[in-house]
Enzyme design. Structure first.
Site, mmCIF file in Angstrom:
data_model
loop_
_atom_site.group_PDB
_atom_site.id
_atom_site.type_symbol
_atom_site.label_atom_id
_atom_site.label_comp_id
_atom_site.label_asym_id
_atom_site.label_seq_id
_atom_site.Cartn_x
_atom_site.Cartn_y
_atom_site.Cartn_z
ATOM 1 C CE LYS A 35 -25.521 94.915 40.855
ATOM 2 N NZ LYS A 35 -24.692 95.377 41.989
ATOM 3 C CE1 TYR A 259 -4.464 74.243 21.365
ATOM 4 C CE2 TYR A 259 -6.601 74.866 22.287
ATOM 5 C CZ TYR A 259 -5.729 74.784 21.210
ATOM 6 O OH TYR A 259 -6.124 75.244 19.982
#
Length: 367
Positions: A35, A259
């Site tokens: 899956k 950042y």
């Protein structure tokens, strides 16, 4: 030339992990669960390595069709069954087994006109409380299915909620008792064992059934980390996410990186910039200290993960520089392994999610 980030799928590791499950439950047949596009690996990339399984299990018909197109003629199972009545025609035409977990799916079967009988797995809600008939309603659902000429074969399944957690064997035992009480005198095959139950309980009489459904263990991640590592279960990593150093900076005391300046050097520090970021599927919320391998040597990330880059500490790897190999998870060229579960733990998630999240822009290769 393309960015140096690459996801490598290890066929030998897939075969090894499949055999590891065989050893744990030698008397059971195996559904190889593929899956979510084989947990992010790509169905086409894992098919040959996993075709030693007895069947393939997934969620939707599109994935089932892909497996048939690859030449698989054996059993295929839709774990959630069909999502609308017209899906039954394709199940019939492609000989796809499907779960039945609600009255609506039985109604659709009753109205379906077909000359090819359906093989179904009747799902019990034994405690997971997602899909399935409760023990009190299970036999009535079986009776409805058994009366339908459209149904050729009925098998039985349930799913454990706590096989990988602290409830462990007591949790499994309670669910199994409900399952066995409702099905003990009904004819048909049984399937209960997921990855955690298969390895943790092995061929225990409580979990021995006709079919087991290994998923995450096939892809080399521990089903009960951090209680046990993948190495404890003798599982090998099947996916390596690797890249290269594309820049080197020398920081002095007090300088920060990235950042938000989330990392500040406490002294001289050599930093490598890696071509990998959250747009590639690497988790943005991995903070300073997340493990990483540079030239097969363990070190750490520094600061904030940005869209296309992240920073690593080159202090433990003095010979590293431009172009040096970086292993974000998996196996480095020198054989060193960084388990995906360790990176996932640093991100506050599971190895499953990291595998599935590798972005389409990351090229994949098979070795």
């Amino acid at each position: 030339m393309p960015r140096p980030i690459l996801a490598t799928i290890h066929s030998a590791a897939l075969r090894h992990n499949l055999e590891r499950v065989r050893q744990a439950v030698p008397d059971a047949k195996l559904w190889a669960v593929v899956k979510a596009n084989a947990y992010g690996h790509g169905i086409e990339n894992v098919f040959e390595a996993l075709r030693g399984a007895d069947g393939f299990a997934m969620l939707d018909l599109a994935e089932a069709e892909r497996v048939r197109q690859l030449g698989w003629r054996g059993p295929i199972l839709l774990l959630e069954g069909v999502f609308e009545p017209r899906d039954l025609e394709l199940c019939s035409r492609l000989s796809i087994w499907h779960a039945v977990h609600c009255d609506a799916q039985i109604d659709w079967l009753a109205a379906h006109k077909t000359q090819n009988g359906h093989r179904v797995f009747l799902k019990m809600n034994s405690g997971m409380n997602r899909l399935g008939f409760t023990p009190e309603r299970y036999r009535a659902a079986w009776a409805r299915l058994n009366a339908l000429p459209q149904v050729e074969e009925i098998s039985f399944m349930t799913h454990f909620s706590d096989a990988d957690a602290g409830a462990g064997q007591p949790g499994i035992s309670a669910q199994l008792q409900r399952f066995h009480d409702a099905t003990r005198d009904l004819p048909g095959e049984r399937s209960v064992g997921n990855s955690a139950a298969t390895l943790r309980q092995g061929d225990d009489a409580l979990v021995r059934c006709d079919w087991v459904r290994p998923g995450i263990v096939l892809y080399g991640s521990s089903p009960d980390y951090p209680q046990h590592t993948a190495a404890h279960w003798d599982l090998q990593p099947t996916q390596t996410l690797s890249s290269r150093i594309i820049g080197v900076q020398q920081l002095t005391e007090g300088q920060s990186v990235g950042y938000g300046s989330r990392f500040t050097a406490e002294g001289p520090l050599r930093l490598g910039t890696v071509a990998c970021g959250y747009a590639d599927g690497y988790p943005r919320h991995c903070g300073t200290g997340t493990p990483v391998l540079v030239n097969g040597v363990r070190t750490r990330t520094l600061g904030c993960v940005s869209m296309d880059m992240l920073a690593v500490d080159l202090t433990p790897v003095p010979d590293a520089g431009m172009g040096s190999e970086v292993t974000l998870w998996g196996r480095a060229s020198n054989g060193a392994v960084l388990p995906i579960d360790e990176v996932a733990e640093a991100a506050g998630t599971l190895g499953y999610e990291l595998m599935c999240a590798v972005a389409p822009r990351v090229n994949k290769t098979i070795d």
